[in-house]
Design an enzyme around this catalytic site. Structure first.
Site, PDB file in Angstrom:
ATOM      1  N   THR A   4       0.840  -1.210   0.000  1.00 28.40           N
ATOM      2  CA  THR A   4       0.000   0.000   0.000  1.00 28.40           C
ATOM      3  C   THR A   4       0.873   1.257   0.000  1.00 28.40           C
ATOM      4  O   THR A   4       0.369   2.366   0.091  1.00 28.40           O
ATOM      5  CB  THR A   4      -0.900   0.038   1.260  1.00 28.40           C
ATOM      6  N   ASP A  43       4.086   4.078  -1.064  1.00 27.72           N
ATOM      7  CA  ASP A  43       4.297   5.029  -2.137  1.00 27.72           C
ATOM      8  C   ASP A  43       4.964   4.408  -3.371  1.00 27.72           C
ATOM      9  O   ASP A  43       4.550   4.653  -4.508  1.00 27.72           O
ATOM     10  CB  ASP A  43       5.217   6.116  -1.577  1.00 27.72           C
ATOM     11  N   LEU A  44       5.973   3.591  -3.121  1.00 28.34           N
ATOM     12  CA  LEU A  44       6.707   2.985  -4.243  1.00 28.34           C
ATOM     13  C   LEU A  44       5.796   2.025  -5.009  1.00 28.34           C
ATOM     14  O   LEU A  44       5.802   1.975  -6.239  1.00 28.34           O
ATOM     15  CB  LEU A  44       7.939   2.241  -3.719  1.00 28.34           C
ATOM     16  N   ALA A  45       4.985   1.273  -4.241  1.00 30.00           N
ATOM     17  CA  ALA A  45       4.054   0.337  -4.879  1.00 30.00           C
ATOM     18  C   ALA A  45       3.101   1.111  -5.790  1.00 30.00           C
ATOM     19  O   ALA A  45       2.895   0.759  -6.960  1.00 30.00           O
ATOM     20  CB  ALA A  45       3.272  -0.421  -3.808  1.00 30.00           C
ATOM     21  N   ARG A  67       0.243  -3.934   6.448  1.00 26.38           N
ATOM     22  CA  ARG A  67      -0.331  -4.130   7.789  1.00 26.38           C
ATOM     23  C   ARG A  67      -1.796  -3.708   7.889  1.00 26.38           C
ATOM     24  O   ARG A  67      -2.535  -4.162   8.739  1.00 26.38           O
ATOM     25  CB  ARG A  67       0.480  -3.344   8.817  1.00 26.38           C
ATOM     26  N   LYS A 125      16.444  -0.404  -1.827  1.00 27.35           N
ATOM     27  CA  LYS A 125      17.357   0.433  -1.079  1.00 27.35           C
ATOM     28  C   LYS A 125      16.556   1.300  -0.109  1.00 27.35           C
ATOM     29  O   LYS A 125      15.355   1.451  -0.342  1.00 27.35           O
ATOM     30  CB  LYS A 125      18.166   1.312  -2.022  1.00 27.35           C
ATOM     31  N   ASP A 141      18.509  -1.656  -7.817  1.00 29.48           N
ATOM     32  CA  ASP A 141      18.883  -0.258  -7.992  1.00 29.48           C
ATOM     33  C   ASP A 141      18.224   0.132  -9.307  1.00 29.48           C
ATOM     34  O   ASP A 141      18.668  -0.305 -10.381  1.00 29.48           O
ATOM     35  CB  ASP A 141      20.406  -0.107  -8.093  1.00 29.48           C
ATOM     36  N   HIS A 142      17.153   0.904  -9.237  1.00 30.81           N
ATOM     37  CA  HIS A 142      16.352   1.055 -10.457  1.00 30.81           C
ATOM     38  C   HIS A 142      17.103   1.781 -11.581  1.00 30.81           C
ATOM     39  O   HIS A 142      16.723   1.698 -12.740  1.00 30.81           O
ATOM     40  CB  HIS A 142      14.983   1.695 -10.162  1.00 30.81           C
ATOM     41  N   ASP A 174      21.006   8.540  -0.318  1.00 34.85           N
ATOM     42  CA  ASP A 174      19.825   8.323  -1.166  1.00 34.85           C
ATOM     43  C   ASP A 174      20.198   8.129  -2.638  1.00 34.85           C
ATOM     44  O   ASP A 174      19.564   7.353  -3.345  1.00 34.85           O
ATOM     45  CB  ASP A 174      18.883   9.528  -1.015  1.00 34.85           C
ATOM     46  N   HIS A 176      22.836   4.868  -6.917  1.00 34.84           N
ATOM     47  CA  HIS A 176      22.683   5.178  -8.346  1.00 34.84           C
ATOM     48  C   HIS A 176      23.976   5.727  -8.973  1.00 34.84           C
ATOM     49  O   HIS A 176      24.434   5.258 -10.010  1.00 34.84           O
ATOM     50  CB  HIS A 176      21.565   6.190  -8.568  1.00 34.84           C
TER      51      HIS A 176
HETATM   52  C1  BG6 Z   1      15.211   7.212  -5.679  1.00 34.19           C
HETATM   53  C2  BG6 Z   1      15.446   8.227  -4.591  1.00 34.19           C
HETATM   54  O1  BG6 Z   1      16.046   6.098  -5.492  1.00 34.19           O
HETATM   55  O2  BG6 Z   1      15.486   7.794  -6.931  1.00 34.19           O
HETATM   56  C3  BG6 Z   1      14.580   9.438  -4.818  1.00 34.19           C
HETATM   57  O3  BG6 Z   1      15.138   7.646  -3.327  1.00 34.19           O
HETATM   58  C4  BG6 Z   1      14.789   9.990  -6.202  1.00 34.19           C
HETATM   59  O4  BG6 Z   1      14.862  10.446  -3.844  1.00 34.19           O
HETATM   60  C5  BG6 Z   1      14.645   8.901  -7.248  1.00 34.19           C
HETATM   61  O5  BG6 Z   1      13.817  11.005  -6.436  1.00 34.19           O
HETATM   62  C6  BG6 Z   1      15.060   9.403  -8.623  1.00 34.19           C
HETATM   63  O6  BG6 Z   1      14.737   8.422  -9.595  1.00 34.19           O
HETATM   64  P1  BG6 Z   1      14.457   8.838 -11.113  1.00 34.19           P
HETATM   65  O7  BG6 Z   1      14.349   7.533 -11.832  1.00 34.19           O
HETATM   66  O8  BG6 Z   1      13.192   9.626 -11.108  1.00 34.19           O
HETATM   67  O9  BG6 Z   1      15.632   9.662 -11.539  1.00 34.19           O
END
Ligand code: BG6
Length: 486
Positions: free
Chosen positions: A10, A12-14, A42, A142, A171-172, A229, A234
């Site tokens: 539920t 934000d990332l989801a 939860r 992360k 690590d997206h 962060d 990244h």
């Molecule tokens: C996330 C950070 O890993 O990457 C965020 O936690 C950041 O703070 C985000 O905004 C940036 O990702 P992107 O793909 O939008 O550049």
């Protein structure tokens, strides 16, 4: 057949990334017929209430997915269920076990999109209930730890329950198209490799600027800061791909073996070097794209006297034969002038110009790899402007093949989710990479803690503190946006 269980279902990332990514994979036929999606959190929610949230997330964040339609969404919701799970309640895992469709050929992917404090309790329960045997994999988001020691502890605990090849540290940035294109560019072409070293490269710049502030994550962000962060993960991942030696093949471990060598070769700073080679900043009130925005210290969840950095610039160095003496300038910040993620390889200037003094300063050749907002690869060269006499100007050779290809553009989270479902670890971070990255970050964090004066401020909507420009200027370099073409 794949079962996908999303802890933090539920969150934000989801909502913003993971559900839209799954939906996009579904409408493009990338999920098998018997795919099962279980959102877990939860909160007490019925299946229908959770489906409503999934539907809202798709409406907000996946409305432009190619091939999406109300019918497709209805079919996707059919596959969706909800499980109320508290990491400390073993019975909740018993119930989860009951709702999983298990079989010998089934791959179960548990995605932990939660705070790191929940990782171990969840994995422990999964293990106790026999859920991480066979084809089960666990994706962890992360931040993995706060420093080298805590990352080590998390890794060790994960390894108590899982094999390394079941752990997918995401690590997206590694899922972005251009990052993979960088591998192709470097290792499927012959002309770049002879130039890709200290002899021909003046400096490398990797800059990720964001226009957004801390959004609804003030409290989390204030305990994290830009170094943890963005830089620890990244930016250092990008450094390792730009700087790595050719791997022996394209297998996940061959690539990760080379990346980790770069991370280990990063020159670790003494406290004195930290003060000379790093700049940290925090945004004041200002304007982004003409809209007024508040100061970081006024953001919800942020203490008014916070000293957390929202901007970092670093002059990094890699101590090995290929890169000795070549600065890697790294920069990232929130509330900056524009949203842009770019890798620039600045080649050395020509030794002598035969074209006389009227040409103004000639900016040397550069290769610019843009990750966002647009994806492109451009090689800037000098050419003669048409007409009388010789006047030189920059011409960009556009090396991007995206326009020439009709392939569907795949967002990074979708690509990485599918890779994890298929058991491909190439674009995930191995434990030794993580340790090496933290080992480089730790001395910087420590020196900052002992230097309360070092935090500079910058106006929201600018390119960061002036000190970040000076960091380069003192070595005769400049950030991309600072160049005035001659
Ligand atoms: C996330 C950070 O890993 O990457 C965020 O936690 C950041 O703070 C985000 O905004 C940036 O990702 P992107 O793909 O939008 O550049």
């Amino acid at each position: 057949m794949t079962t996908f269980v999303l802890f933090g279902g539920t969150g934000d990332l989801a909502k913003r990334k993971l559900i839209p990514a799954l939906y996009s994979a579904f409408v493009n036929g990338r999920l098998d017929q018997h795919f099962q999606f279980i959102g877990a959190a939860r909160e007490a929610l019925s299946n229908d209430e959770y489906r409503q949230r999934v539907s809202d997330s798709v409406a907000h964040y996946a409305s432009k997915v190619t091939g999406g339609s109300p019918e497709k969404l209805a079919a996707f919701l059919e596959l969706t269920q909800y499980a109320k799970i508290d990491a400390r309640v073993p019975e909740d895992f018993e119930k989860l076990k009951g709702s999983l469709r298990t079989s010998d050929t089934n791959a179960t992917l548990f995605y932990l999109a939660t705070g790191p404090d929940i990782f171990i309790p969840v994995v422990e329960q999964l293990s106790k209930h026999g859920l991480v045997e066979g084809n089960a994999r666990v994706v962890v988001e992360k931040p993995l730890g706060r420093d080298a020691q805590s990352a080590k502890e998390i890794n060790q605990s994960l390894r108590n329950y899982l094999n390394e090849n079941q752990i997918y540290r995401i690590d997206h940035y590694l899922g972005k198209e251009m990052v993979q294109n960088l591998l192709a560019l470097r290792f499927a072409n012959s002309f770049l490799e002879p130039l890709w070293n200290r002899k021909w490269i003046q400096d490398v710049q990797i800059s990720i600027s964001e226009q957004v502030g801390v959004e609804s994550r003030g409290d989390f962000y204030d305990h994290t800061g830009a170094l943890r962060d963005m830089v620890q993960n990244h930016l250092l991942q990008l450094v390792s791909i730009v700087a790595m030696e050719p791997p022996v093949n394209a297998n996940p471990d061959a690539i990760r073996d080379e990346k980790v060598k770069v991370l280990r070769a990063l020159h670790k700073f003494t406290p004195d070097e930290v003060s000379k080679k790093t700049v940290r900043g925090q945004y004041r009130a200002g304007a982004v794209d003409g809209q007024p925005v508040i100061a970081y210290q006024a953001e919800p969840g942020v203490p008014p006297a916070s000293r957390t950095e929202t901007f970092v610039a670093i002059r990094a160095e890699i101590d090995n034969w290929r890169w000795a003496g070549v600065p890697f300038y790294l920069r990232t910040g929130k509330r900056m002038a524009s949203r842009c993620a770019e890798i620039t390889i600045n080649f050395k200037p020509i030794p002598y110009s035969i074209f006389g003094k009227n040409q103004g300063p000639l900016r040397s050749n550069r290769l610019v790899i843009s990750l966002q907002p647009e994806e492109s690869v451009q090689l800037y060269m000098k050419a003669k402007e048409p007409g009388e006499g010789i006047r030189l100007s920059d011409v960009a050779l556009n090396l991007d093949f995206a326009e020439a290809s009709n392939s569907r553009r795949v967002e990074s989270y979708e690509r990485l989710l599918l890779d994890a479902m298929h058991g491909d670890l190439t674009l995930f971070v191995r434990d030794d990479e993580l340790s090496a990255a933290w080992a480089w970050i730790d001395p910087i964090m420590l020196a900052w803690q002992n230097d309360s004066e070092g935090l500079k401020s910058y106006i929201a909507g600018s390119w960061g503190p002036a000190a970040a420009s000076y960091l380069l200027a003192q070595h005769g370099a400049a950030w991309g946006e600072e160049y005035v073409e001659g």
